[in-house]
Write a protein that holds these residues in place. Structure first.
Motif, PDB file in Angstrom:
ATOM      1  N   GLY A 110       0.802  -1.227   0.000  1.00  0.00           N
ATOM      2  CA  GLY A 110       0.000   0.000   0.000  1.00  0.00           C
ATOM      3  C   GLY A 110       0.828   1.267   0.000  1.00  0.00           C
ATOM      4  N   GLY A 111       0.151   2.386  -0.216  1.00  0.00           N
ATOM      5  CA  GLY A 111       0.814   3.686  -0.312  1.00  0.00           C
ATOM      6  C   GLY A 111       1.439   3.854  -1.686  1.00  0.00           C
ATOM      7  N   THR A 112       2.009   5.019  -1.923  1.00  0.00           N
ATOM      8  CA  THR A 112       2.720   5.221  -3.192  1.00  0.00           C
ATOM      9  C   THR A 112       4.054   4.483  -3.103  1.00  0.00           C
ATOM     10  N   HIS A 137       3.657  -1.143  -3.766  1.00  0.00           N
ATOM     11  CA  HIS A 137       2.811   0.052  -3.633  1.00  0.00           C
ATOM     12  C   HIS A 137       1.337  -0.341  -3.834  1.00  0.00           C
ATOM     13  N   GLY A 138       0.447   0.583  -3.517  1.00  0.00           N
ATOM     14  CA  GLY A 138      -0.975   0.238  -3.565  1.00  0.00           C
ATOM     15  C   GLY A 138      -1.719   0.820  -4.747  1.00  0.00           C
ATOM     16  N   TYR A 139      -0.971   1.246  -5.768  1.00  0.00           N
ATOM     17  CA  TYR A 139      -1.651   1.876  -6.913  1.00  0.00           C
ATOM     18  C   TYR A 139      -1.516   1.008  -8.176  1.00  0.00           C
ATOM     19  N   TYR A 140      -1.814  -0.260  -8.022  1.00  0.00           N
ATOM     20  CA  TYR A 140      -1.785  -1.200  -9.145  1.00  0.00           C
ATOM     21  C   TYR A 140      -3.185  -1.254  -9.763  1.00  0.00           C
ATOM     22  N   ALA A 162      -1.896  -4.398   5.040  1.00  0.00           N
ATOM     23  CA  ALA A 162      -2.494  -3.844   3.824  1.00  0.00           C
ATOM     24  C   ALA A 162      -2.939  -2.413   4.114  1.00  0.00           C
ATOM     25  N   ALA A 163      -2.224  -1.452   3.531  1.00  0.00           N
ATOM     26  CA  ALA A 163      -2.506  -0.029   3.788  1.00  0.00           C
ATOM     27  C   ALA A 163      -3.014   0.609   2.497  1.00  0.00           C
ATOM     28  N   LEU A 164      -4.193   0.134   2.058  1.00  0.00           N
ATOM     29  CA  LEU A 164      -4.767   0.597   0.785  1.00  0.00           C
ATOM     30  C   LEU A 164      -5.925   1.551   1.002  1.00  0.00           C
ATOM     31  N   GLY A 165      -6.191   1.910   2.265  1.00  0.00           N
ATOM     32  CA  GLY A 165      -7.385   2.696   2.584  1.00  0.00           C
ATOM     33  C   GLY A 165      -8.584   1.762   2.616  1.00  0.00           C
ATOM     34  N   PHE A 166      -9.639   2.187   3.328  1.00  0.00           N
ATOM     35  CA  PHE A 166     -10.814   1.313   3.362  1.00  0.00           C
ATOM     36  C   PHE A 166     -11.812   1.819   2.323  1.00  0.00           C
ATOM     37  N   PRO A 167     -12.607   1.028   1.676  1.00  0.00           N
ATOM     38  CA  PRO A 167     -12.790  -0.413   1.883  1.00  0.00           C
ATOM     39  C   PRO A 167     -11.862  -1.277   1.018  1.00  0.00           C
ATOM     40  N   LYS A 168     -10.948  -0.608   0.259  1.00  0.00           N
ATOM     41  CA  LYS A 168     -10.122  -1.378  -0.680  1.00  0.00           C
ATOM     42  C   LYS A 168      -9.309  -2.461   0.028  1.00  0.00           C
ATOM     43  N   GLN A 169      -8.713  -2.108   1.177  1.00  0.00           N
ATOM     44  CA  GLN A 169      -7.852  -3.085   1.858  1.00  0.00           C
ATOM     45  C   GLN A 169      -8.663  -4.270   2.390  1.00  0.00           C
ATOM     46  N   GLY A 189      -4.947   1.157   6.947  1.00  0.00           N
ATOM     47  CA  GLY A 189      -5.223   2.536   6.496  1.00  0.00           C
ATOM     48  C   GLY A 189      -3.979   3.351   6.187  1.00  0.00           C
ATOM     49  N   GLY A 190      -3.895   4.528   6.817  1.00  0.00           N
ATOM     50  CA  GLY A 190      -2.801   5.461   6.478  1.00  0.00           C
ATOM     51  C   GLY A 190      -1.501   5.227   7.254  1.00  0.00           C
ATOM     52  N   THR A 191      -1.321   4.027   7.804  1.00  0.00           N
ATOM     53  CA  THR A 191      -0.139   3.719   8.639  1.00  0.00           C
ATOM     54  C   THR A 191       1.204   3.985   7.942  1.00  0.00           C
ATOM     55  N   PHE A 192       1.328   3.616   6.658  1.00  0.00           N
ATOM     56  CA  PHE A 192       2.638   3.772   5.996  1.00  0.00           C
ATOM     57  C   PHE A 192       2.985   5.255   5.830  1.00  0.00           C
ATOM     58  N   ASP A 193       1.970   6.111   5.666  1.00  0.00           N
ATOM     59  CA  ASP A 193       2.247   7.556   5.550  1.00  0.00           C
ATOM     60  C   ASP A 193       2.905   8.047   6.834  1.00  0.00           C
ATOM     61  N   ILE A 194       2.447   7.521   7.958  1.00  0.00           N
ATOM     62  CA  ILE A 194       3.033   7.925   9.252  1.00  0.00           C
ATOM     63  C   ILE A 194       4.426   7.323   9.396  1.00  0.00           C
ATOM     64  N   TYR A 215      -7.690  16.458  14.753  1.00  0.00           N
ATOM     65  CA  TYR A 215      -6.362  16.769  14.229  1.00  0.00           C
ATOM     66  C   TYR A 215      -6.298  16.418  12.737  1.00  0.00           C
ATOM     67  N   ARG A 216      -6.854  15.261  12.398  1.00  0.00           N
ATOM     68  CA  ARG A 216      -6.856  14.806  11.000  1.00  0.00           C
ATOM     69  C   ARG A 216      -7.644  15.765  10.121  1.00  0.00           C
ATOM     70  N   LEU A 217      -8.749  16.229  10.696  1.00  0.00           N
ATOM     71  CA  LEU A 217      -9.608  17.153   9.948  1.00  0.00           C
ATOM     72  C   LEU A 217      -8.875  18.483   9.719  1.00  0.00           C
ATOM     73  N   SER A 222     -10.035  18.525   3.451  1.00  0.00           N
ATOM     74  CA  SER A 222     -10.807  17.902   2.365  1.00  0.00           C
ATOM     75  C   SER A 222     -11.527  16.625   2.839  1.00  0.00           C
ATOM     76  N   ARG A 223     -11.168  16.133   4.026  1.00  0.00           N
ATOM     77  CA  ARG A 223     -11.817  14.923   4.537  1.00  0.00           C
ATOM     78  C   ARG A 223     -13.138  15.216   5.231  1.00  0.00           C
ATOM     79  N   TRP A 224     -13.556  16.512   5.280  1.00  0.00           N
ATOM     80  CA  TRP A 224     -14.704  16.850   6.113  1.00  0.00           C
ATOM     81  C   TRP A 224     -15.949  16.021   5.773  1.00  0.00           C
ATOM     82  N   GLN A 225     -16.127  15.779   4.475  1.00  0.00           N
ATOM     83  CA  GLN A 225     -17.342  15.042   4.082  1.00  0.00           C
ATOM     84  C   GLN A 225     -17.306  13.605   4.617  1.00  0.00           C
ATOM     85  N   ARG A 226     -16.106  12.974   4.496  1.00  0.00           N
ATOM     86  CA  ARG A 226     -15.949  11.617   5.020  1.00  0.00           C
ATOM     87  C   ARG A 226     -16.178  11.600   6.522  1.00  0.00           C
ATOM     88  N   MET A 227     -15.741  12.691   7.178  1.00  0.00           N
ATOM     89  CA  MET A 227     -15.808  12.702   8.642  1.00  0.00           C
ATOM     90  C   MET A 227     -17.211  12.910   9.200  1.00  0.00           C
TER      91      MET A 227
HETATM   92  N1  UDP Z   1      -3.918   3.989  -1.016  1.00  0.00           N
HETATM   93  C1  UDP Z   1      -3.383   3.003  -1.811  1.00  0.00           C
HETATM   94  N2  UDP Z   1      -4.059   2.661  -2.945  1.00  0.00           N
HETATM   95  C2  UDP Z   1      -5.227   3.244  -3.317  1.00  0.00           C
HETATM   96  C3  UDP Z   1      -5.779   4.240  -2.476  1.00  0.00           C
HETATM   97  C4  UDP Z   1      -5.097   4.584  -1.323  1.00  0.00           C
HETATM   98  O1  UDP Z   1      -2.346   2.448  -1.496  1.00  0.00           O
HETATM   99  O2  UDP Z   1      -5.768   2.872  -4.355  1.00  0.00           O
HETATM  100  C5  UDP Z   1      -3.184   4.362   0.203  1.00  0.00           C
HETATM  101  C6  UDP Z   1      -2.898   5.850   0.345  1.00  0.00           C
HETATM  102  O3  UDP Z   1      -1.697   6.153  -0.358  1.00  0.00           O
HETATM  103  C7  UDP Z   1      -2.762   5.989   1.851  1.00  0.00           C
HETATM  104  C8  UDP Z   1      -3.724   4.936   2.388  1.00  0.00           C
HETATM  105  O4  UDP Z   1      -4.026   4.067   1.301  1.00  0.00           O
HETATM  106  O5  UDP Z   1      -1.451   5.663   2.240  1.00  0.00           O
HETATM  107  C9  UDP Z   1      -5.074   5.490   2.852  1.00  0.00           C
HETATM  108  O6  UDP Z   1      -4.896   6.309   3.898  1.00  0.00           O
HETATM  109  P1  UDP Z   1      -6.126   6.901   4.695  1.00  0.00           P
HETATM  110  O7  UDP Z   1      -5.544   7.606   5.856  1.00  0.00           O
HETATM  111  O8  UDP Z   1      -7.030   7.682   3.794  1.00  0.00           O
HETATM  112  O9  UDP Z   1      -6.839   5.576   5.197  1.00  0.00           O
HETATM  113  P2  UDP Z   1      -8.366   5.280   5.406  1.00  0.00           P
HETATM  114  O10 UDP Z   1      -8.840   6.268   6.412  1.00  0.00           O
HETATM  115  O11 UDP Z   1      -9.032   5.418   4.061  1.00  0.00           O
HETATM  116  O12 UDP Z   1      -8.380   3.872   5.893  1.00  0.00           O
END
Ligand code: UDP
Length: 249
Positions: A110-112, A137-140, A162-169, A189-194, A215-217, A222-227
């Protein structure tokens, strides 16, 4: 091990501390059968409440932990408190130490490309004996999915992060849990970014006060709608409890 859970909007969330989750993981890695862990925040549980398909994914998971303070709050409100949050990032960091000690192999998905590489390097610089047996990476594309699965299968990790964001992961794990045969797969989720240092966690005090979402908001307006899922989740929990109370009177 007796898995005590609380049903929150129909999803069964484990009432387990971090130590208990780690103990469960240790046992499951020894058993070797594939298991799926969801680290669930309010947004995830609310989606499962609203969407049948996603509800089934959560229902099929072997363990759902309380990732968010909204989930902990809901459990307390329902009279089945959960002692602490078990978030994707905290769980991953504890797993690194445990895996180093046990010699388990880890796979990062996951992640770039830049983020996953940096995350791997940063983790290895702190855990020099840790075996990271592969990463991707997670952009396949859809067509490349089988290649990614074959890559993971080939290196036989004990734990897949698996850090692909939900619900993809969650979808990826459940679609591929059989061919992969990885003992533990976790959506983080966003663990690899951290871990890579491209995103920061909320300061300690904000986390203690259950304000990581704020803090995330602030960092990502831009996440306001999700939140909006958080207040919707809390209202639904309240509403369902009142409805149940009235129907039992
Ligand atoms: N991501 C990914 N592939 C995708 C979409 C997202 O690897 O097709 C990664 C993105 O780079 C980020 C993580 O998934 O590292 C999602 O982070 P976010 O904090 O948004 O997690 P969520 O809250 O969606 O679980």
């Amino acid at each position: 091990m007796n898995l005590e859970t609380v049903s929150i909007l129909g999803s069964k969330v484990a009432r387990m501390s971090m130590e208990e989750v780690l103990e469960w993981i240790r046992m499951m890695v020894e058993q070797g059968k594939p298991r799926h862990i969801v680290t669930a925040n309010a947004e995830i549980i609310y989606k499962a409440y609203m969407e049948k398909d996603f509800h089934a994914i959560l229902g099929n998971a072997d363990l759902v932990t309380a990732d968010g303070s909204g989930v902990v709050l809901a459990a307390r409100f329902l009279g089945a408190p959960i002692s602490e949050r078990v978030t994707g990032i905290d769980l991953s960091e504890r797993i690194f130490s445990l895996a180093e000690e046990k010699g388990w192999g880890l796979y990062f998905l996951g992640g770039t490309q830049e983020v996953v590489e940096k995350a791997v390097l940063n983790v290895l610089s702190k855990h020099t004996r840790l075996r990271i047996v592969g990463y991707h990476h997670g952009y396949y594309s859809q067509e490349e999915t089988s290649e990614v699965v074959a890559n993971i299968e080939g290196v036989k990790p004990d734990i897949l992060l698996a850090a692909l964001g939900f619900p993809k992961q969650e979808e990826f794990i459940q679609e591929n849990i059989k061919p992969l045969q990885v003992p533990i797969s976790i959506g983080v989720g966003g663990t690899f970014d951290i871990l890579a240092g491209t995103a920061k966690r909320a300061p300690f005090l904000m986390r203690r006060l259950g304000l990581e979402w704020l803090y995330r908001l602030l960092c990502q307006p831009s996440r306001w709608q999700r939140m909006l899922a958080l207040p919707k989740f809390l209202i639904a929990v309240l509403w369902n409890k009142l409805r149940r109370k009235n129907s039992s009177n």
